[in-house]
Scaffold this motif. Sequence first.
Motif, PDB file in Angstrom:
ATOM      1  N   UNK A  29      40.831   3.421  70.999  1.00 11.37           N
ATOM      2  CA  UNK A  29      40.181   4.387  71.883  1.00 11.37           C
ATOM      3  C   UNK A  29      38.749   3.957  72.185  1.00 11.37           C
ATOM      4  N   UNK A  30      38.043   3.501  71.165  1.00  7.07           N
ATOM      5  CA  UNK A  30      36.637   3.137  71.354  1.00  7.07           C
ATOM      6  C   UNK A  30      36.485   1.908  72.246  1.00  7.07           C
ATOM      7  N   UNK A  31      37.436   0.989  72.169  1.00  5.31           N
ATOM      8  CA  UNK A  31      37.401  -0.177  73.060  1.00  5.31           C
ATOM      9  C   UNK A  31      37.627   0.262  74.504  1.00  5.31           C
ATOM     10  N   UNK A  32      38.611   1.131  74.716  1.00  5.36           N
ATOM     11  CA  UNK A  32      38.917   1.618  76.067  1.00  5.36           C
ATOM     12  C   UNK A  32      37.732   2.395  76.646  1.00  5.36           C
ATOM     13  N   UNK A  33      37.051   3.178  75.799  1.00  2.94           N
ATOM     14  CA  UNK A  33      35.967   4.055  76.259  1.00  2.94           C
ATOM     15  C   UNK A  33      34.593   3.381  76.243  1.00  2.94           C
ATOM     16  N   UNK A  69      45.554  -5.798  70.751  1.00  3.90           N
ATOM     17  CA  UNK A  69      45.366  -7.067  71.451  1.00  3.90           C
ATOM     18  C   UNK A  69      45.087  -6.840  72.933  1.00  3.90           C
ATOM     19  N   UNK A  70      45.845  -5.950  73.549  1.00  2.59           N
ATOM     20  CA  UNK A  70      45.745  -5.757  74.994  1.00  2.59           C
ATOM     21  C   UNK A  70      44.763  -4.652  75.395  1.00  2.59           C
ATOM     22  N   UNK A  71      44.068  -4.091  74.415  1.00  3.46           N
ATOM     23  CA  UNK A  71      43.080  -3.053  74.730  1.00  3.46           C
ATOM     24  C   UNK A  71      41.854  -3.668  75.403  1.00  3.46           C
ATOM     25  N   UNK A  72      41.420  -3.072  76.492  1.00  4.91           N
ATOM     26  CA  UNK A  72      40.179  -3.468  77.148  1.00  4.91           C
ATOM     27  C   UNK A  72      39.642  -2.294  77.960  1.00  4.91           C
ATOM     28  N   UNK A  73      38.437  -2.442  78.467  1.00  5.84           N
ATOM     29  CA  UNK A  73      37.762  -1.346  79.151  1.00  5.84           C
ATOM     30  C   UNK A  73      38.403  -0.968  80.476  1.00  5.84           C
ATOM     31  N   UNK A  76      41.684  -0.561  81.006  1.00  9.47           N
ATOM     32  CA  UNK A  76      42.962   0.109  80.835  1.00  9.47           C
ATOM     33  C   UNK A  76      42.900   1.553  81.346  1.00  9.47           C
ATOM     34  N   UNK A  77      44.020   2.037  81.884  1.00  9.51           N
ATOM     35  CA  UNK A  77      44.101   3.418  82.349  1.00  9.51           C
ATOM     36  C   UNK A  77      44.068   4.368  81.159  1.00  9.51           C
ATOM     37  N   UNK A  78      43.709   5.627  81.422  1.00  8.81           N
ATOM     38  CA  UNK A  78      43.555   6.598  80.336  1.00  8.81           C
ATOM     39  C   UNK A  78      44.862   6.838  79.588  1.00  8.81           C
ATOM     40  N   UNK A  79      46.004   6.657  80.282  1.00  5.31           N
ATOM     41  CA  UNK A  79      47.285   6.893  79.626  1.00  5.31           C
ATOM     42  C   UNK A  79      47.588   5.839  78.565  1.00  5.31           C
ATOM     43  N   UNK A  80      46.893   4.736  78.593  1.00  7.71           N
ATOM     44  CA  UNK A  80      47.095   3.679  77.596  1.00  7.71           C
ATOM     45  C   UNK A  80      46.874   4.237  76.197  1.00  7.71           C
ATOM     46  N   UNK A  81      45.821   5.046  76.054  1.00  5.76           N
ATOM     47  CA  UNK A  81      45.534   5.639  74.754  1.00  5.76           C
ATOM     48  C   UNK A  81      46.039   7.077  74.657  1.00  5.76           C
ATOM     49  N   UNK A  82      45.729   7.898  75.675  1.00  7.87           N
ATOM     50  CA  UNK A  82      46.038   9.320  75.599  1.00  7.87           C
ATOM     51  C   UNK A  82      47.531   9.619  75.557  1.00  7.87           C
ATOM     52  N   UNK A  83      48.355   8.683  75.989  1.00  8.93           N
ATOM     53  CA  UNK A  83      49.804   8.896  75.898  1.00  8.93           C
ATOM     54  C   UNK A  83      50.470   7.856  75.006  1.00  8.93           C
ATOM     55  N   UNK A  84      50.332   6.565  75.353  1.00  7.32           N
ATOM     56  CA  UNK A  84      51.095   5.534  74.648  1.00  7.32           C
ATOM     57  C   UNK A  84      50.628   5.343  73.212  1.00  7.32           C
ATOM     58  N   UNK A  85      49.332   5.181  72.993  1.00  9.78           N
ATOM     59  CA  UNK A  85      48.839   4.975  71.627  1.00  9.78           C
ATOM     60  C   UNK A  85      49.105   6.200  70.764  1.00  9.78           C
ATOM     61  N   UNK A  86      48.899   7.388  71.334  1.00 10.31           N
ATOM     62  CA  UNK A  86      49.123   8.609  70.566  1.00 10.31           C
ATOM     63  C   UNK A  86      50.606   8.886  70.344  1.00 10.31           C
ATOM     64  N   UNK A  87      51.479   8.131  71.013  1.00  8.98           N
ATOM     65  CA  UNK A  87      52.924   8.279  70.805  1.00  8.98           C
ATOM     66  C   UNK A  87      53.407   7.569  69.544  1.00  8.98           C
ATOM     67  N   UNK A  88      52.595   6.683  68.987  1.00  8.10           N
ATOM     68  CA  UNK A  88      53.033   5.857  67.855  1.00  8.10           C
ATOM     69  C   UNK A  88      53.523   6.695  66.669  1.00  8.10           C
ATOM     70  N   UNK A  89      52.784   7.728  66.210  1.00  4.85           N
ATOM     71  CA  UNK A  89      53.312   8.527  65.098  1.00  4.85           C
ATOM     72  C   UNK A  89      54.628   9.223  65.425  1.00  4.85           C
TER      73      UNK A  89
END
Length: 281
Positions: A176-180, A247-251, A253-266
């Motif tokens: 999240x911090x990398x994206x933001x 690896x593929x995280x960068x500034x 990336x769309x917000x859904x990269x973290x707010x949906x996909x990353x948060x889907x991991x659990x």
Amino acid sequence: MKILKSILQFYINSSIHVGLSCFALVQITQMVFHISQQNAVGYFAFWGTVVGYNFVKYEELARAKRLQLQKQLRVIAVFTLGSFIMTGYYFFLLERITQIGAIVFLGLTMLYTLPFFPNRINARNWAGVKIYIVSFCWVGATVFLPLLNAAVTPTISIGILSIQRFILIFVLILIFEIIDLRHDNSNLRTVPQQIGVKNTKILGFALLVFFCGLEFFNIYSNFNIQFLKLKLNLDIAVAIVITLFLVFANEKRAKYYTSFWVESIPIVWLLLLLLLLLFIQ
């Protein structure tokens, strides 16, 4: 298509998705330690996460009167009020010791959100503190509370699981911090701001290796060796998935990269564990 997009936006903006992630981690803890499905803890964690995250996201804007009363935000406000009522309902279904623990973690959330000092600075603005407070609160909600409610005797396994859960949340927040990075105030001193994106990713990789390594030292009582091997493979698979997101995280990336996909991991982790249990039964 527009309706589906609005539903997805509400699902994410109202923190339902992150609430399900918290619920999933509670269920994983209960399954790992053979705790009967005490739904009160899981539902309390879900509704409490919805309230906490919505409060954190929208409180500061509302207090500064910068929050426009858009239709969806009004719906979210009503939904959050209903979530608060549900949180209170399930709170009173918890054991007394669990209620005390919940109040402690609520206090940390309030410290993180509200300004208690004359200069109106809250813990969210303390340099470099955010990631530790959030990670610890998630460990509290998804490990300590369900174990407290079930009166599980403290063991080395609980300590190892707590460290693993802290690492998991910590690394997810790094993404999240990398994206933001472009939008975060430089005074926040997030990990990428302090050590750079490359070193942040290296740190994340090292922590994930440690996460997997801890599993080799973990011993869950009453679990057969077949389950332990399968669970280890699942933990490694989850770590690999997180590694790929890192690896593929960068500034850009769309917000859904973290707010949906990353948060889907659990959530995906829980579903895979359920399939695993079906497989060995």
